[in-house]
Motif scaffolding. Sequence first.
Motif, PDB file in Angstrom:
ATOM      1  N   VAL A  58      -9.199 -13.473  -0.267  1.00 44.56           N
ATOM      2  CA  VAL A  58      -8.651 -12.367  -0.688  1.00 44.56           C
ATOM      3  C   VAL A  58      -9.358 -10.949  -0.675  1.00 44.56           C
ATOM      4  O   VAL A  58     -10.668 -11.204  -1.147  1.00 44.56           O
ATOM      5  CB  VAL A  58      -7.884 -12.234  -2.221  1.00 44.56           C
ATOM      6  N   GLN A  59      -9.231 -10.010   0.055  1.00 42.81           N
ATOM      7  CA  GLN A  59      -9.881  -8.877   0.030  1.00 42.81           C
ATOM      8  C   GLN A  59      -9.342  -7.942  -0.675  1.00 42.81           C
ATOM      9  O   GLN A  59      -8.092  -7.405  -0.607  1.00 42.81           O
ATOM     10  CB  GLN A  59     -10.154  -8.439   1.476  1.00 42.81           C
ATOM     11  N   ASP A  60      -9.889  -7.300  -1.731  1.00 44.45           N
ATOM     12  CA  ASP A  60      -9.470  -6.240  -2.595  1.00 44.45           C
ATOM     13  C   ASP A  60      -9.190  -4.839  -1.680  1.00 44.45           C
ATOM     14  O   ASP A  60     -10.183  -4.352  -1.057  1.00 44.45           O
ATOM     15  CB  ASP A  60     -10.545  -5.747  -3.872  1.00 44.45           C
ATOM     16  N   ALA A  61      -8.038  -4.174  -1.833  1.00 42.14           N
ATOM     17  CA  ALA A  61      -7.367  -3.093  -1.352  1.00 42.14           C
ATOM     18  C   ALA A  61      -6.488  -2.645  -2.291  1.00 42.14           C
ATOM     19  O   ALA A  61      -5.198  -2.767  -2.271  1.00 42.14           O
ATOM     20  CB  ALA A  61      -6.793  -3.293  -0.131  1.00 42.14           C
ATOM     21  N   PRO A  62      -6.946  -1.727  -3.292  1.00 41.44           N
ATOM     22  CA  PRO A  62      -6.198  -1.460  -4.701  1.00 41.44           C
ATOM     23  C   PRO A  62      -5.027  -0.562  -4.396  1.00 41.44           C
ATOM     24  O   PRO A  62      -4.104  -0.356  -5.042  1.00 41.44           O
ATOM     25  CB  PRO A  62      -7.131  -0.811  -5.471  1.00 41.44           C
ATOM     26  N   GLU A  63      -5.201   0.350  -3.292  1.00 38.64           N
ATOM     27  CA  GLU A  63      -4.052   1.153  -2.865  1.00 38.64           C
ATOM     28  C   GLU A  63      -2.889   0.679  -1.945  1.00 38.64           C
ATOM     29  O   GLU A  63      -3.184  -0.187  -1.066  1.00 38.64           O
ATOM     30  CB  GLU A  63      -4.568   2.469  -2.309  1.00 38.64           C
ATOM     31  N   ILE A  64      -1.599   1.164  -2.429  1.00 36.85           N
ATOM     32  CA  ILE A  64      -0.522   0.697  -1.333  1.00 36.85           C
ATOM     33  C   ILE A  64       0.007   1.620  -0.848  1.00 36.85           C
ATOM     34  O   ILE A  64       0.551   2.723  -1.616  1.00 36.85           O
ATOM     35  CB  ILE A  64       0.528  -0.085  -2.529  1.00 36.85           C
ATOM     36  N   ILE A  65       0.365   1.811   0.498  1.00 36.89           N
ATOM     37  CA  ILE A  65       1.106   2.685   1.141  1.00 36.89           C
ATOM     38  C   ILE A  65       2.532   2.495   1.030  1.00 36.89           C
ATOM     39  O   ILE A  65       2.963   1.288   1.670  1.00 36.89           O
ATOM     40  CB  ILE A  65       0.525   2.649   2.545  1.00 36.89           C
ATOM     41  N   GLY A  66       3.439   3.194   0.512  1.00 36.78           N
ATOM     42  CA  GLY A  66       4.852   2.837   0.388  1.00 36.78           C
ATOM     43  C   GLY A  66       5.550   3.129   1.585  1.00 36.78           C
ATOM     44  O   GLY A  66       5.257   3.842   2.569  1.00 36.78           O
ATOM     45  N   MET A  67       6.668   2.448   1.788  1.00 35.38           N
ATOM     46  CA  MET A  67       7.507   2.575   3.223  1.00 35.38           C
ATOM     47  C   MET A  67       8.163   4.276   3.117  1.00 35.38           C
ATOM     48  O   MET A  67       8.211   4.461   4.354  1.00 35.38           O
ATOM     49  CB  MET A  67       8.818   1.576   2.876  1.00 35.38           C
ATOM     50  N   ASP A  68       8.094   4.848   2.320  1.00 31.12           N
ATOM     51  CA  ASP A  68       8.644   6.207   2.341  1.00 31.12           C
ATOM     52  C   ASP A  68       7.699   7.428   2.422  1.00 31.12           C
ATOM     53  O   ASP A  68       7.827   8.510   2.491  1.00 31.12           O
ATOM     54  CB  ASP A  68       9.861   6.499   1.248  1.00 31.12           C
ATOM     55  N   GLU A  69       6.254   6.850   2.271  1.00 30.05           N
ATOM     56  CA  GLU A  69       5.327   7.961   2.500  1.00 30.05           C
ATOM     57  C   GLU A  69       5.220   8.229   3.648  1.00 30.05           C
ATOM     58  O   GLU A  69       5.347   7.834   4.901  1.00 30.05           O
ATOM     59  CB  GLU A  69       4.061   7.272   1.959  1.00 30.05           C
ATOM     60  N   SER A  70       4.608   9.634   3.754  1.00 29.05           N
ATOM     61  CA  SER A  70       4.165  10.245   5.122  1.00 29.05           C
ATOM     62  C   SER A  70       2.868   9.451   5.745  1.00 29.05           C
ATOM     63  O   SER A  70       2.179   9.474   5.116  1.00 29.05           O
ATOM     64  CB  SER A  70       3.900  11.750   4.746  1.00 29.05           C
ATOM     65  N   PRO A  71       3.400   9.036   6.962  1.00 26.10           N
ATOM     66  CA  PRO A  71       2.300   8.082   7.576  1.00 26.10           C
ATOM     67  C   PRO A  71       0.756   8.754   7.573  1.00 26.10           C
ATOM     68  O   PRO A  71      -0.088   8.124   7.030  1.00 26.10           O
ATOM     69  CB  PRO A  71       2.797   8.152   9.032  1.00 26.10           C
ATOM     70  N   ALA A  72       0.922  10.060   8.209  1.00 27.33           N
ATOM     71  CA  ALA A  72      -0.507  10.710   8.380  1.00 27.33           C
ATOM     72  C   ALA A  72      -1.232  11.084   7.041  1.00 27.33           C
ATOM     73  O   ALA A  72      -2.607  10.742   6.703  1.00 27.33           O
ATOM     74  CB  ALA A  72      -0.320  11.861   9.096  1.00 27.33           C
ATOM     75  N   GLN A  73      -0.367  11.386   5.992  1.00 24.04           N
ATOM     76  CA  GLN A  73      -0.980  11.829   4.777  1.00 24.04           C
ATOM     77  C   GLN A  73      -1.393  10.775   4.140  1.00 24.04           C
ATOM     78  O   GLN A  73      -2.585  10.668   3.467  1.00 24.04           O
ATOM     79  CB  GLN A  73       0.197  12.501   3.972  1.00 24.04           C
ATOM     80  N   ALA A  74      -0.650   9.474   4.167  1.00 21.54           N
ATOM     81  CA  ALA A  74      -0.924   8.108   3.550  1.00 21.54           C
ATOM     82  C   ALA A  74      -2.439   7.792   4.004  1.00 21.54           C
ATOM     83  O   ALA A  74      -3.227   7.295   3.218  1.00 21.54           O
ATOM     84  CB  ALA A  74       0.129   7.289   3.580  1.00 21.54           C
ATOM     85  N   VAL A  75      -2.319   7.664   5.363  1.00 26.93           N
ATOM     86  CA  VAL A  75      -3.625   7.184   5.884  1.00 26.93           C
ATOM     87  C   VAL A  75      -4.889   7.796   5.821  1.00 26.93           C
ATOM     88  O   VAL A  75      -6.026   7.482   5.242  1.00 26.93           O
ATOM     89  CB  VAL A  75      -3.457   6.930   7.377  1.00 26.93           C
ATOM     90  N   LYS A  76      -4.747   9.289   5.420  1.00 29.68           N
ATOM     91  CA  LYS A  76      -5.834  10.108   5.116  1.00 29.68           C
ATOM     92  C   LYS A  76      -6.232  10.119   3.759  1.00 29.68           C
ATOM     93  O   LYS A  76      -7.537  10.057   3.242  1.00 29.68           O
ATOM     94  CB  LYS A  76      -5.479  11.598   5.450  1.00 29.68           C
ATOM     95  N   SER A  77      -5.129  10.088   2.756  1.00 28.83           N
ATOM     96  CA  SER A  77      -5.456  10.049   1.445  1.00 28.83           C
ATOM     97  C   SER A  77      -5.831   8.727   0.668  1.00 28.83           C
ATOM     98  O   SER A  77      -6.368   8.541  -0.197  1.00 28.83           O
ATOM     99  CB  SER A  77      -4.225  10.826   0.434  1.00 28.83           C
ATOM    100  N   LYS A  78      -5.372   7.551   1.341  1.00 32.60           N
ATOM    101  CA  LYS A  78      -5.616   6.317   0.817  1.00 32.60           C
ATOM    102  C   LYS A  78      -6.485   5.413   1.595  1.00 32.60           C
ATOM    103  O   LYS A  78      -5.989   4.497   2.310  1.00 32.60           O
ATOM    104  CB  LYS A  78      -3.965   5.781   0.577  1.00 32.60           C
ATOM    105  N   LYS A  79      -7.779   5.777   1.399  1.00 33.03           N
ATOM    106  CA  LYS A  79      -8.801   5.092   2.234  1.00 33.03           C
ATOM    107  C   LYS A  79      -8.701   3.435   1.729  1.00 33.03           C
ATOM    108  O   LYS A  79      -9.426   2.838   2.514  1.00 33.03           O
ATOM    109  CB  LYS A  79     -10.195   5.737   1.986  1.00 33.03           C
ATOM    110  N   ASN A  80      -8.448   3.158   0.369  1.00 34.36           N
ATOM    111  CA  ASN A  80      -8.702   1.949   0.061  1.00 34.36           C
ATOM    112  C   ASN A  80      -7.166   1.194   0.168  1.00 34.36           C
ATOM    113  O   ASN A  80      -6.920   0.143  -0.665  1.00 34.36           O
ATOM    114  CB  ASN A  80      -9.270   2.005  -1.417  1.00 34.36           C
TER     115      ASN A  80
END
Length: 328
Positions: A58-80
């Motif tokens: 298991v590799q810890d990755a505490p942030e989750i990108i939701g199915m309804d989130e903006s792709p570009a914004q989610a990738v930029k803001s959720k580095k983990n």
Amino acid sequence: MIIAVDAVGGDHYPESPVQGSIQAVEEDDSLRVILLGPEELVNEELNKYEYDRERISVQDAPEIIGMDESPAQAVKSKKNSSITVGLGLQRAGKCNGFISAGNTGALLAASTFILGKLKGVSRPTIAATFPTIKGFRLLVDAGANLEMRPEMYYQFARMGVIYAREVMKIDDPQIGLINVGEEKEKGTEDVKEAYNLLSPLPEFIGNIEGGDIFSAKADILLCDGFVGNVLLKFGESIPGAVKQIIEAELKKEAQRGKPQAPPTKLIQSSLSMFNPENVGGVPFLGVDGVSMVGHGGSSALAVKNMIFNAVKCVENNINEKIIASLNS
């Protein structure tokens, strides 16, 4: 072989990713899996099962990108997030591929940004399997690029040929350009120009119409992402619709005094080729790595098959062959 798995992607996380990963390592002794997600959540699910702790980590990755989130914004803001951390592991050479049943747009954006593009590729594409009477064929683009320039059709066709031949094991795959008619003069200006660019390719058979798709007149079904995604979702809806139609007709027959048992097993068997779980996931062709996306509702079986599909891409050196094809 090491495959990183998004443990919090899709509608059924972490159950499906964890169970699918366990099933995969049980079937392949040479396989290792890294599960990415909030460590406590993933370990809580893993602890429900007996599994080989030497081959699943298991590799810890505490942030989750939701199915309804903006792709570009989610990738930029959720580095983990599981997606960014997993692709980062691949870029660092710590795994051979990454799979996810999560946000398709975010995965495509992150794959392009973190892994980069292969030499000679202008844009990556989603290549999806599509059921026909001759078995699965390749539909490209399946939704990554809603509008396409003529040269993109050419690149996607050549990448599709490599994938169809090496992973799907289709001998001498033929390319068909989906259009409103077979004549080369049909279609939009971009499609007509794409036809001209494709014409020198020995695999290109010309335009194909909607009625040619299920009959598998071509092995590579080439179109823009708008048409491709509509076709893909239509194909996925067929099994449920046919089942309802048959059961409704049987009910009418029963009301007329002709009771018959619904042939459920026959229906399910006949329509099994339409089940996306049997393929698991599809690749982003054109990124400098192996990144695969599955259906949001992926089950454990779908995740397992997606892992094995990623393994096939690595074992068959798909990217090296794409580079050689595009730059020859």
